[in-house]
Design a protein around this motif. Structure first.
Motif, mmCIF file in Angstrom:
data_model
loop_
_atom_site.group_PDB
_atom_site.id
_atom_site.type_symbol
_atom_site.label_atom_id
_atom_site.label_comp_id
_atom_site.label_asym_id
_atom_site.label_seq_id
_atom_site.Cartn_x
_atom_site.Cartn_y
_atom_site.Cartn_z
ATOM 1 N N LEU A 477 0.625 -0.938 0.232
ATOM 2 C CA LEU A 477 -0.667 0.223 0.008
ATOM 3 C C LEU A 477 1.027 1.580 0.245
ATOM 4 N N TYR A 478 0.672 2.436 -0.909
ATOM 5 C CA TYR A 478 1.371 3.666 -0.891
ATOM 6 C C TYR A 478 -0.123 4.507 -0.152
ATOM 7 N N TYR A 479 0.349 5.975 0.418
ATOM 8 C CA TYR A 479 -0.520 6.323 1.187
ATOM 9 C C TYR A 479 -0.339 8.068 0.085
ATOM 10 N N GLN A 480 -1.059 8.079 -0.156
ATOM 11 C CA GLN A 480 -1.694 9.609 -0.490
ATOM 12 C C GLN A 480 -2.328 10.975 0.497
ATOM 13 N N ALA A 493 -5.026 10.538 4.393
ATOM 14 C CA ALA A 493 -4.290 9.782 3.246
ATOM 15 C C ALA A 493 -5.513 8.719 2.927
ATOM 16 N N GLU A 494 -5.441 8.064 1.666
ATOM 17 C CA GLU A 494 -5.460 7.086 0.683
ATOM 18 C C GLU A 494 -4.750 6.418 0.478
ATOM 19 N N ALA A 495 -4.741 5.036 0.967
ATOM 20 C CA ALA A 495 -4.595 4.442 0.990
ATOM 21 C C ALA A 495 -4.577 3.652 -1.030
ATOM 22 N N ALA A 533 -4.184 -2.165 5.620
ATOM 23 C CA ALA A 533 -4.250 -0.484 6.269
ATOM 24 C C ALA A 533 -4.845 -0.666 7.665
ATOM 25 N N ILE A 550 -7.511 7.342 7.597
ATOM 26 C CA ILE A 550 -7.008 6.342 6.270
ATOM 27 C C ILE A 550 -8.637 6.137 5.624
ATOM 28 N N PRO A 698 1.305 9.696 -4.593
ATOM 29 C CA PRO A 698 1.424 8.389 -2.875
ATOM 30 C C PRO A 698 3.154 8.021 -2.528
ATOM 31 N N ALA A 701 4.492 3.360 3.175
ATOM 32 C CA ALA A 701 3.878 3.892 4.073
ATOM 33 C C ALA A 701 5.431 4.846 5.277
ATOM 34 N N PHE A 704 5.820 7.905 4.280
ATOM 35 C CA PHE A 704 4.350 8.956 5.358
ATOM 36 C C PHE A 704 4.290 9.128 6.402
#
Length: 719
Positions: A477-480, A493-495, A533, A550, A698, A701, A704
């Motif tokens: 998972l990346y987080y923006q 943030a959006e996963a 997440a 999230i 993004p 983790a 972020f």
């Protein structure tokens, strides 16, 4: 008594040979009665001869002797105590070593055979063995009754003739005998039962009496050659009964010759095989036709197209094969029952048949999938015309049992020999094109191309590798970040799912998410994303990091009655509070049965979770949806942000969305913000948050987490 019976039979036989016409028939009738008397006399004589010599014994199902009568003791010389408990094999001759046990292996309730047995003295002798199956009170076999007696005397030649005549008369096969002039001289009872003709109506006629007229000259020549002595003939003939009904028969034709080799008679043995033919036709239908619609199935379709392909190669002609996938059949069956779904499929088959030419082949492959073979077309465009007609046939609602049902279709078209020269290849290519047509907004039918085939292969390879990615932990998972347009701080943030392929590196979600949606893998991916997440949120909490909400994306496929329970289980497993997770859904979900969707949404909100509507404005945007559904956040799609603040239409749409959301007290998040000008315009409109490369792409983790700890903020600039 026996001698008198034999003498009477001989006299009647000589008389029958001397007489003719009605007198001969009367003599033959008397002869048949005399033969019956002879058989009875012989049976009586045999009984008298073997009186006191008959042996009875009983066996259990394994062949061990459980009953030993006085006759058995007299025949074999063993007393009852010596025989009881022994296996019947102890009565066998020493050289009977073929491995079979006559008393145990027989096919019917009763059997008669002649066998060799051995007495206590060692003498080996022949006996007639009669076996009867013995049953208990419940009807189940529990043993055998064995009767042994001296074998009957051999029949004389005269008796054999009489016996054979009796057998022929009592046979289930029809018997027809003609003389050298092809006139019928004799028939049996079965002939009359099968054809309906009596002896009086048949004797003196020719076999043309039964001629149906359906066979050609070559076939009749083969039959006549057999009647002329050119060897026996066996085959099937369609005959005609007295009432005019045609019936199939299995026939054997042969001749009888005198000592000089001249043909004196011809005989035919035949059986009525109507029942067998009917059964064969039913089997053929089961093998070649769909049991529900009555249309040809894949097997028959393949045969017909194979023939057409052979003809096309010879004549340089072209044809088309189409696969038609009907949509919504599964949903209709689930809602209204499989009976309605089945009746709908039958009606669709009838509608398609009305559109097609008689020479076109309509088949049902399986489920909601049909196939159509246009065995001859002049141009590719002709197949497109037929496809359009098929779609038009489905345009109006179909009435089934009081229900007005609407379905659609996607059609894939292959042209032969251009696209392929084998039926299986054409069907496979047409299915590929049909699948692509289902995803095509512009047209519901597509022609196959090699490029399409390569995409299908790539699709299949991606599916296989994506399944392995789940197992091999290649997903992450990346987080923006989402940033407040008031404070500039990170407020969420959006996963986002990423796939780090061991060979291809980072694979774009735009490549593998559609594959996951189509194959159903999205369910496993969605579960993994929510699980990961929540695990990460718990890890941050344990590290004393104050985490914003999230957001996790949900596929429409995940949205079912069990979703709230599954989400609650994941939250509980990781010790995460519901308000720490926001669920993002797309507009396409909102048209899938509002009542069911609202109930599920309300259950999630009651748990303390927030719902966001992603990509707003790109699908089925409606104020009615926003009033009905408990949505707390609207996300303006990047497509409307790109042109800000210079594109007039984008500005108008963004302004309308923000104004509407403010009236509904919903939070506004703008996606894809990349420039300071876009940010300033959205901030002035009253947009609450932004998400985009202007602040951050993004990130993993760890990155972020670093942003949060460092307190990274958005710098506001004037326009």
């Amino acid at each position: 008594m026996l001698d008198a019976a034999i003498a009477r039979c001989l006299a009647l036989s000589q008389r029958a040979q001397q007489e003719s016409g009605a007198a001969q028939e009367q003599a033959l009738s008397s002869l048949r009665e005399a033969l019956l008397e002879l058989a009875a006399a012989r049976a009586e004589a045999a009984t008298a001869h073997s009186a006191g010599a008959e042996a009875l014994l009983e066996l259990d199902l394994a062949g061990y002797i459980v009953g030993w009568g006085a006759g058995a003791e007299q025949m074999f010389g063993y007393a009852e105590p010596e025989a009881l408990g022994q296996h019947v094999l102890f009565l066998y001759a020493e050289d009977d070593d073929d491995g079979s046990i006559a008393e145990l292996f027989f096919e019917h309730e009763q059997a008669v055979t002649e066998v060799r047995r051995r007495r206590k003295s060692g003498e080996v002798f022949w006996v007639e063995l009669t076996l009867s199956l013995r049953r208990d009170a419940g009807g189940d076999p529990d043993g055998m009754l064995v009767r042994l007696q001296p074998p009957g005397e051999a029949l004389s030649e005269q008796d054999k003739l009489r016996l054979h005549a009796r057998i022929i008369e009592d046979s289930d096969q029809g018997v027809l005998i003609t003389d050298a002039n092809e006139r019928i001289v004799s028939i049996n009872g079965a002939f009359s039962r099968i054809t309906g003709y009596s002896p009086a109506e048949t004797i003196g006629q020719t076999p043309d009496l039964l001629r149906s007229g359906v066979h050609d000259a070559d076939f009749r020549a083969q039959v006549r050659a057999a009647m002329k002595g050119h060897g026996p003939w066996r085959g099937e003939i369609v005959g005609k009964r007295k009432n005019g009904e045609l019936f199939p028969q299995s026939v054997t034709i042969s001749v009888v010759r005198d000592r000089a080799g001249q043909i004196t008679h011809t005989f035919s043995l035949f059986s009525d095989i109507s029942v067998h033919k009917d059964a064969e036709a039913r089997m053929q239908r089961m093998a070649n036709y769909d049991g529900l619609t009555g249309l040809p199935n894949l097997c028959l379709l393949s045969q017909l197209v194979d023939q057409a392909l052979m003809e096309a190669r010879r004549s340089q002609q072209h044809g088309a094969l189409m696969v038609v996938e009907i949509s919504r059949i599964g949903a209709i069956s689930d809602t209204l029952g499989h009976e309605v779904g089945n009746e709908l499929l039958c009606e669709i088959g009838r509608l398609f048949r009305q559109v097609l030419r008689d020479a076109d082949v309509l088949a049902r492959l399986d489920g909601s999938k049909f196939a159509i073979a246009l065995l001859h077309i002049e141009k590719r465009e002709h197949a497109a015309i037929v496809a359009s007609k098929l779609l038009t046939a489905l345009a109006a609602p179909i009435q089934i049992g009081g229900h007005s049902l609407q379905v659609g279709a996607s059609i894939g078209i292959t042209i032969y020999p251009e696209d392929g020269r084998e039926t299986a290849t054409l069907i496979r290519y047409a299915e590929v094109a049909s699948s692509r047509a289902a995803q095509n907004i512009e047209s519901a039918f597509l022609f196959y191309s090699e490029e399409m085939n390569q995409r299908a292969k790539e699709h299949l390879r991606l599916e296989t590798e994506l399944r392995l990615a789940l197992v091999n932990r290649e997903l992450q998972l990346y987080y923006q970040p989402k940033v407040s347009l008031r404070s500039g701080r990170i407020v969420g943030a959006e996963a986002l799912l990423r796939w780090r392929h061991p060979v291809r590196g980072l694979v774009s979600p735009g490549v593998f998410i559609p594959v996951a949606e189509e194959t159903g893998l999205i369910l496993e991916l969605g579960s993994w994303v929510l699980e990961e997440a929540c695990r990460q949120v718990r890890e941050w909490k344990d590290a004393n990091l104050i985490m914003p909400t999230i957001a996790v994306n949900l596929s429409a496929r995940q949205f079912d009655q069990g979703l709230p329970a599954r989400v609650a289980a994941v939250l509980e497993r990781h010790g995460v509070q519901p308000e720490q997770i926001m669920l993002e859904i797309t507009e396409s979900l909102l048209v899938r049965g509002a009542d069911n969707v609202i109930a599920i949404m309300n259950e999630l909100v009651a748990m303390g979770m927030a719902l966001a509507l992603d990509d707003f404005g790109t699908g089925y945007s409606s104020l009615a949806y926003l009033k009905k559904f408990p949505i707390s956040t609207l996300k303006i799609d990047r497509a409307f942000v790109t042109g800000l603040p210079y594109e007039e239409n984008d500005c108008a749409i963004a302004r309308a969305i923000v104004t509407m959301a403010q009236q509904l007290r919903q939070e506004i998040v703008a996606e894809g913000v990349e420039t300071a000008e876009q940010m300033s315009f959205l901030r002035e409109l009253g947009c609450d948050q932004l998400q985009g490369y202007l602040f951050s792409q993004p990130v993993p983790a760890a990155d972020f987490e670093r942003m949060l700890r460092e307190g990274k903020r958005l710098a506001f600039n004037s326009r």
